[in-house]
Design an enzyme around this catalytic site. Structure first.
Site, PDB file in Angstrom:
ATOM      1  N   CYS A  21      34.823  28.728  37.911  1.00  0.00           N
ATOM      2  CA  CYS A  21      34.844  30.152  38.239  1.00  0.00           C
ATOM      3  C   CYS A  21      35.362  30.381  39.653  1.00  0.00           C
ATOM      4  O   CYS A  21      35.931  31.434  39.943  1.00  0.00           O
ATOM      5  CB  CYS A  21      33.453  30.759  38.078  1.00  0.00           C
ATOM      6  SG  CYS A  21      32.168  29.957  39.082  1.00  0.00           S
ATOM      7  N   HIS A  79      27.671  31.639  40.785  1.00  0.00           N
ATOM      8  CA  HIS A  79      28.824  31.994  39.964  1.00  0.00           C
ATOM      9  C   HIS A  79      29.722  32.926  40.758  1.00  0.00           C
ATOM     10  O   HIS A  79      29.250  33.732  41.564  1.00  0.00           O
ATOM     11  CB  HIS A  79      28.340  32.671  38.672  1.00  0.00           C
ATOM     12  CG  HIS A  79      29.447  33.127  37.775  1.00  0.00           C
ATOM     13  ND1 HIS A  79      30.328  32.257  37.173  1.00  0.00           N
ATOM     14  CD2 HIS A  79      29.825  34.367  37.374  1.00  0.00           C
ATOM     15  CE1 HIS A  79      31.190  32.952  36.436  1.00  0.00           C
ATOM     16  NE2 HIS A  79      30.907  34.219  36.550  1.00  0.00           N
TER      17      HIS A  79
END
EC number: 3.4.19.12
Length: 998
Positions: free
Chosen positions: A454, A855
C-alpha cells in the site's frame, strides 16, 4: 353387533345419541363372541379407522377395536397377522394408498394391542425389512415422522446388524430430501416437529449401536457435498448436528480435510450448505461445526475454498442475526469469518451496507438481550474498521450508529485480530483478479495490493494524479529503453487506459522497490517516494550522457537494463544542468532549491549552502508556539524549544545517495527539529539582519484554523512550514564548527527557499523516536490542510549564482561580513520573500499508531498549472503585499479568499479516494475531517501544484489543446502493450468464469 354398529355410525341420529349407543357396543365387548363375529367386528373397525368419512367414525373405530382386541386377544392375533400387515404396507387398504400415514398409525396401534402375543415377533421381523424399504422410497416428512414414532416405541422393528447401518444411511438421505413448501407458521412448526422426531430416532440408534454413527456422518457429508445441480440437500440435515458428540469434531474434520478423494468443489459445496444450516431454528452446535471446518481447511491451506465460501455466504450469515433463535450461532460464525479473512476488506465491505439498519432496529426495541448482542457486534465492527482503515466514506455512518456503545481498547483489538487470521494477502490475488473486471464508477483504475504494498500504491496514485507530471511521462520517447522511467510510463498508460477496475503493478514494484525493503513487510511511503524520484533522476542523467556520446545514426536509447543504469550512476561524475532544457524531468517537476545560512555567534562569520530538494520534511512545532509563529526574515526572531522526541520521516534513511535525497531533510530531522532553543533575540542575531522585518516579509498563520475541544489551536501545514523556515540556534550538543574560530560555537541557522518546484512535496514528520523510553511513536496530532498554500520564495542575487542542481558556498571572511557585501543596495522589499500560490493535489494518509504497522491510502484530484478557478489568484508580488495590508486592516487573507472561491466552484469536491484496488468519489471536506473522524488516520505526505497563468513547462503542447484537457496520445508501443494486456486479462477472466461454472 357389527351390523348394528355399521348402521349406527352411518345413521342421521343426533351425535349424543350415537355416543350413548357406541358406549353400549364397547361395553358389550366383554361378552363372548365366536371367531366369525369377532373377525367381522375387526373388519368393520379397521375400515372405520382407515376410511372413516369423518373424525367421529374414525374415533368410534379406534374405541371399538381396542375394546374387542383386549377382550378377544386370540381372535385379534389371528386377524392382525403377518400377511395382513404386509398387505397394508405393500398394497394399501382398498382406496387407501400404501404410503398413507393412516396405515402406519394403524399398524402402530395394532402392535400395542398384541405386544404380549407370541406372533408379535413375526411382525417385528417383517417390519425390520419393510421399514428399510419404506425409507429407501424417500417418504415425506409426515410419514417419516409417524414411522419414527413407531420405531421409537418398538425398537425391535429397527433393522439389525449391517442392515442398521444401511437403514441409518438411507434415513439420512431421506432427511436430505425433506422440503417444507408452506410459509405459514403453523405448518412450519409442524415441519420442524416432524424433522425433530426423525433426528431423535437416529440419535437413539447411534447410542444403541455406535458403529452406525460414522457411516451416517459420511452420508451426511456425501449429501451436502454433492455437486449435482438437480439436487439441493435439505437444511433439515442440521437437526442431526446436535446429536453428534462434540469430541468427534477434531477427528472428523481432519479426516474430511485431508481426504484426497474429496475435491475442492465438493468441499466448497459442503461448507456452503453447512453455513445454510444456521437457518435451522432448533439445531445446536451448528456454529461449532462450521467454525471447526473453517479452521480445518485453514490448517491444510485450502485458502481458495475459504475465500470463495466467505464471499459467497457472509451476507447470509449476517442476515441470520435478525432472528433471535439462530442469532448466537450466526454471530459466532460471522465473527470467525471476518476475523480470519484479514487479507482483504472485501468480505467485511459486503456487510457494511447492512450494519446501520440492524443496529438501529435493535437499539429501538430496548430489550436487554438486544443490547448485549449489540455490544458484541460493535466490538467486532470496531476491530474490522481498525484493520481495514482508509474507507471513511463507508465507515462514517456506522461510527455514528454505534457511538453509544463501548469501543474496545487498541490492545484488545490487536489481541482479537491476532487470534484467527489464516492467510496473507498473496493468497487472495487469484480470487480477487477474477472479481475485478470492468472500470470502476469513478473511471479511475485501482492498484492491487501485492502484499503490504500500500505504501507504493498510494504514492503511485498521487504521482499519477499530478497531471502535468503524468503527461510529461507519457510523452517521453523511451522506445527501446529498459529503464525505471519506461516502466513508470507503462504503468501510467495502464492506469489511464486499462479495461479493469484494478491493475496489479508487479513489474514496476520489482523494479522500484528499494533493495533494503523487506518484501511483504510494512514500509514507509515517504522513503519509497524519495528513493523513486532519486532513481528516476539518476537514470535520466545517465541516459542523457549516453545519448550525447552516441552517433547521430543511432536514434533512441540502447537496451540498458535497470541494474546496468544503476551501476553506471555510481561511477559517472555529477553533471550540472545549467538550463531548463538540461534539467531532468524530476528536476523540472519536483526540484527546488533551499539555501541554508549559518552565522557564528562568536565571530559573526557566515556560511551559506544551496542545496536541491524534492521534498521538505516538516516537523511538528510545540503547541505553545503555534499562535505566535510566523515566517520571518532570517535571524530576525528567536527560535523555539522542541519537545523530547527526535522526529524522522520514515523507518530509516535512504540507503543510496543521490541528489533527490535533499540535505534539507537531514538538516530538518537532525538539528533544526531537535535543538531549537528559546533565547533573547538581542543576544543571538547576525549583524546584517538585526532590523525587524517589514510586514510584507511575513506569512501569517491562518486565522481560520480549527480549534481543539480545549480551545487549543489545531496547527496547519502553514504553521509547520513556518516552523521549518524559522531561525534556529545551534547550541549544546548541536553546536556549529566554525572554521574561522577553529572550534565549536553557538550559531544561528536560517533556511530560505530560493527556487520553488512545480510540485511541492511536503512530508509531515509523524514518526518519532522517544529517547526516554527508546521506542518509536507516531504523532497523531491533527493538522489542518489548506487547499491553497503560499510558499515564501526569496530570490536574491545570490540565488542566481547557484543555478546548478547542487552547490556549496562557504563565506568565512574575518575582516568583513561577505553576506553584507552580497546584499543588494536596493530596498528591503527587494529581498522580501514572494508568496507563490500552490493548490493541493494529493494527500497520502497513514492509518495506524506506529511506523511498524498500519496502512496507506491517498486522496487526490486532477490539478494542472492552468486551473480555471485559479485565474483569480494574484501574482506572487501582489500576494506578498496584500497579505500584510489585509492583516493590518483585519481582512481575510488572499489564501482564504481563494479557498472560498474554489469551494464555491465545487472544485474541492472533485476528489478521489485511492485505497489499493478500490477507488471512490469523495470531497475536500472529507480530506479535511479525516483525522477528527478517524484519529489514527493522519495526513503524512502532501503534494501541492504551483499555480501559474501558464503551465510553466517548456516543451508542452498547450497550444494544440491536447495537453490542457487530456493526456497526450500514447505511442504505438504503449497502445500495443495495453491492447495485448487487456486481451490476456479478458481471457483470464473468461477462464475463471468457466472454471467456476464447472
Amino acid at each position: 353387533m357389527d351390523k348394528i354398529l355399521e348402521g349406527l355410525v352411518s345413521s342421521s341420529h343426533p351425535l349424543p345419541l350415537k355416543r350413548v349407543i357406541v358406549r353400549k357396543v364397547v361395553e358389550s365387548a366383554e361378552h363372548w363372541l365366536d371367531e366369525a363375529q369377532c373377525e367381522a367386528m375387526f373388519d368393520l373397525t379397521t375400515r372405520l379407522i382407515l376410511e372413516g368419512q369423518d373424525p367421529f367414525q374414525r374415533q368410534v373405530g379406534h374405541q371399538v377395536l381396542e375394546a374387542y382386541a383386549r377382550y378377544h386377544r386370540p381372535e385379534f392375533e389371528s386377524f392382525f397377522n403377518k400377511t395382513f400387515v404386509l398387505g397394508l404396507l405393500q398394497q394399501g387398504y382398498h382406496s387407501l394408498d400404501r404410503k398413507d400415514v393412516a396405515i402406519v398409525d394403524y399398524i402402530h396401534n395394532g402392535l400395542k394391542l398384541i405386544m404380549s402375543c407370541p406372533s408379535v415377533l413375526d411382525l417385528f421381523s417383517l417390519l425390520q425389512v419393510e421399514v428399510l424399504r419404506m425409507v429407501c422410497e424417500r417418504p415425506e416428512p409426515q410419514l417419516c415422522a409417524r414411522l419414527s414414532d413407531l420405531l421409537t416405541d418398538f425398537v425391535q422393528c429397527i433393522p439389525k446388524g449391517k442392515l442398521s447401518i444401511t437403514f441409518c444411511q438411507q434415513l439420512v438421505r431421506t432427511i436430505g430430501h425433506f422440503q417444507c413448501v408452506s410459509t405459514q407458521e403453523k405448518e412450519l412448526r409442524e415441519y420442524v416437529s416432524q424433522v425433530t422426531k426423525v433426528s431423535n430416532l437416529l440419535q437413539n440408534i447411534w447410542k444403541a449401536e455406535p458403529s452406525t454413527l460414522l457411516p451416517s456422518l459420511q452420508e451426511v457429508f456425501a449429501s451436502i457435498s454433492s455437486t449435482d445441480a438437480s439436487f439441493e440437500p435439505s437444511v433439515a440435515l442440521a437437526s442431526l448436528v446436535q446429536h453428534i458428540p462434540l469430541q468427534m469434531i477434531t477427528v472428523l474434520i481432519r479426516s474430511l480435510t485431508t481426504d484426497p478423494n474429496v475435491k475442492d468443489a465438493s468441499m466448497t459445496q459442503a461448507l456452503c450448505r453447512m453455513i445454510d444450516w444456521l437457518s435451522w431454528p432448533l439445531a445446536q452446535h451448528v456454529d461449532t461445526w462450521v467454525i471447526a471446518l473453517l479452521k480445518g481447511l485453514a490448517a491444510v491451506q485450502k485458502f481458495t475454498i475459504l475465500i470463495d465460501v466467505t464471499l459467497l455466504k457472509i451476507e447470509l450469515v449476517f442476515n441470520r442475526l435478525w432472528f433471535p433463535l439462530v442469532r448466537p450461532g450466526a454471530l459466532a460464525v460471522l465473527s470467525h469469518m471476518l476475523l480470519s479473512f484479514q487479507h482483504s476488506p472485501e468480505a467485511f465491505h459486503l456487510i457494511v451496507p447492512h450494519v446501520v439498519n440492524l443496529v438501529h432496529s435493535f437499539k429501538s426495541d430496548g430489550l436487554p438481550s438486544s443490547t448485549a448482542f449489540l455490544v458484541q457486534l460493535t466490538e467486532l465492527i470496531h476491530c474490522m474498521m481498525y484493520h481495514y482503515s482508509g474507507f471513511p466514506d463507508l465507515y462514517e455512518p456506522i461510527l455514528e450508529a454505534i457511538k453509544d456503545f463501548p469501543k474496545p481498547s487498541e490492545e484488545k483489538i490487536k489481541l482479537i485480530l491476532n487470534q484467527s487470521a489464516w492467510t496473507s494477502q498473496s493468497n487472495s490475488l487469484a480470487s480477487c483478479l477474477s472479481r475485478l473486471s470492468g472500470k470502476s464508477e469513478t473511471g479511475k483504475t485501482g492498484l492491487i495490493n501485492l502484499g503490504n504494498t500500500c505504501y507504493m500504491n498510494s504514492v503511485i496514485q498521487a504521482l499519477f494524479m499530478a497531471t502535468d507530471f503524468r503527461r510529461q511521462v507519457l510523452s517521453l520517447n523511451l522506445n527501446g529503453c529498459n529503464s525505471l522511467m519506461k516502466k513508470l510510463q507503462h504503468l501510467f498508460a495502464f492506469l489511464a487506459h486499462t479495461q479493469r477496475e484494478a491493475y496489479a503493478p508487479r513489474i514496476f514494484f520489482e523494479a522500484s522497490r528499494p533493495p533494503w525493503f523487506t518484501p511483504r513487510s510494512q514500509q514507509d511511503c515517504s522513503e519509497y517516494l524519495r528513493f523513486l524520484l532519486d532513481r528516476l533522476h539518476e537514470e535520466e542523467k545517465i541516459l542523457k550522457v549516453q545519448s550525447s556520446h552516441k552517433s547521430s545514426e543511432s536514434p533512441g536509447c540502447s537496451e540498458t537494463s535497470l541494474q546496468e543504469v544503476a551501476n553506471k550512476a555510481a561511477v559517472l561524475p555529477e553533471t550540472h544542468c545549467t538550463s531548463d532544457g538540461e534539467k531532468t524531468l524530476i528536476e523540472k517537476m519536483f526540484g527546488g532549491k533551499l539555501r541554508t545560512h549559518i552565522c557564528c555567534l562568536n565571530c559573526r562569520s557566515t556560511s551559506q549552502k544551496v542545496e536541491a530538494f524534492t521534498d521538505l520534511s516538516l516537523a511538528f512545532c510545540p503547541s505553545s508556539s503555534v499562535e505566535n509563529l510566523s515566517f520571518q526574515d532570517p535571524a530576525s526572531s528567536p527560535s523555539t524549544q522542541d519537545d523530547g522526541l527526535t522526529q524522522a520521516s520514515g523507518p530509516g534513511p535512504s540507503k543510496e545517495p543521490g541528489v533527490c535525497n535533499a540535505s534539507a531533510v537531514a538538516i530538518a530531522c537532525d538539528s533544526a527539529v531537535n535543538e531549537r532553543m528559546v533565547d533573547s533575540p538581542d543576544e543571538f542575531c547576525c549583524t546584517e539582519d538585526t532590523s525587524v522585518p517589514n510586514d510584507s516579509s511575513k506569512m501569517l498563520v491562518n486565522k481560520d484554523v480549527p480549534q481543539k475541544p480545549g480551545g487549543e489551536t489545531t496547527p496547519s501545514v502553514t504553521d509547520l512550514l513556518n516552523y521549518f523556515l524559522a531561525p534556529e540556534i545551534l547550541t549544546g550538543d548541536n553546536q556549529y564548527y566554525c572554521e574561522n574560530c577553529a572550534s565549536l560555537q553557538n550559531a544561528e541557522k536560517t533556511m530560505q527557499i530560493t527556487e520553488e518546484p512545480e510540485y511541492l512535496i511536503l512530508t509531515l514528520l509523524r514518526f518519532s523516536y522517544d529517547q526516554k523510553y527508546h521506542v518509536r511513536r507516531k504523532i497523531l496530532d491533527n493538522v489542518s490542510l489548506p487547499l491553497v498554500l503560499e510558499l515564501p520564495v526569496k530570490r536574491t542575487p545570490f540565488s542566481s549564482l547557484s543555478e546548478s542542481w547542487s552547490l556549496d558556498v562557504d563565506f568565512t571572511d574575518i575582516s568583513e561580513n561577505l553576506a553584507k557585501k552580497l546584499k543588494p543596495s536596493g530596498t528591503e522589499e527587494a529581498c522580501s520573500p514572494k508568496l507563490v500560490p500552490y493548490l493541493l493535489s494529493s494527500v497520502v494518509v497513514h492509518s495506524g499508531v506506529s511506523s511498524e504497522s498500519g496502512h496507506y491510502y491517498s486522496y487526490a484530484r486532477n490539478v494542472t498549472g492552468t486551473e480555471s478557478s485559479c485565474q483569480m489568484c494574484p501574482q506572487p508580488e501582489t500576494l506578498a503585499f496584500s497579505s500584510s495590508r489585509n492583516h493590518l486592516l483585519g481582512r481575510e487573507s488572499p489564501t482564504v479568499v481563494i479557498e472560498q472561491d474554489l469551494e464555491n466552484k465545487d472544485m474541492s469536491k472533485e476528489w478521489f479516494l485511492f485505497n489499493d484496488s478500490r477507488v471512490t468519489f469523495t470531497s475536500f471536506q472529507s480530506v479535511q475531517k479525516i483525522t477528527s473522524r478517524f484519529p489514527k488516520d493522519t495526513a503524512y505526505v502532501l503534494l501541492y501544484k504551483r499555480q501559474n497563468s501558464t503551465n510553466g513547462l517548456n516543451g508542452n503542447n498547450s497550444t494544440t489543446g491536447l495537453w490542457v484537457n487530456g493526456d497526450p496520445p500514447l505511442q504505438k508501443e504503449l497502445m500495443d502493450a495495453i491492447t495485448k494486456d487487456n486481451k490476456l486479462y479478458l481471457q483470464f477472466v473468461l477462464g475463471a468464469v468457466v472454471l467456476l461454472l464447472l
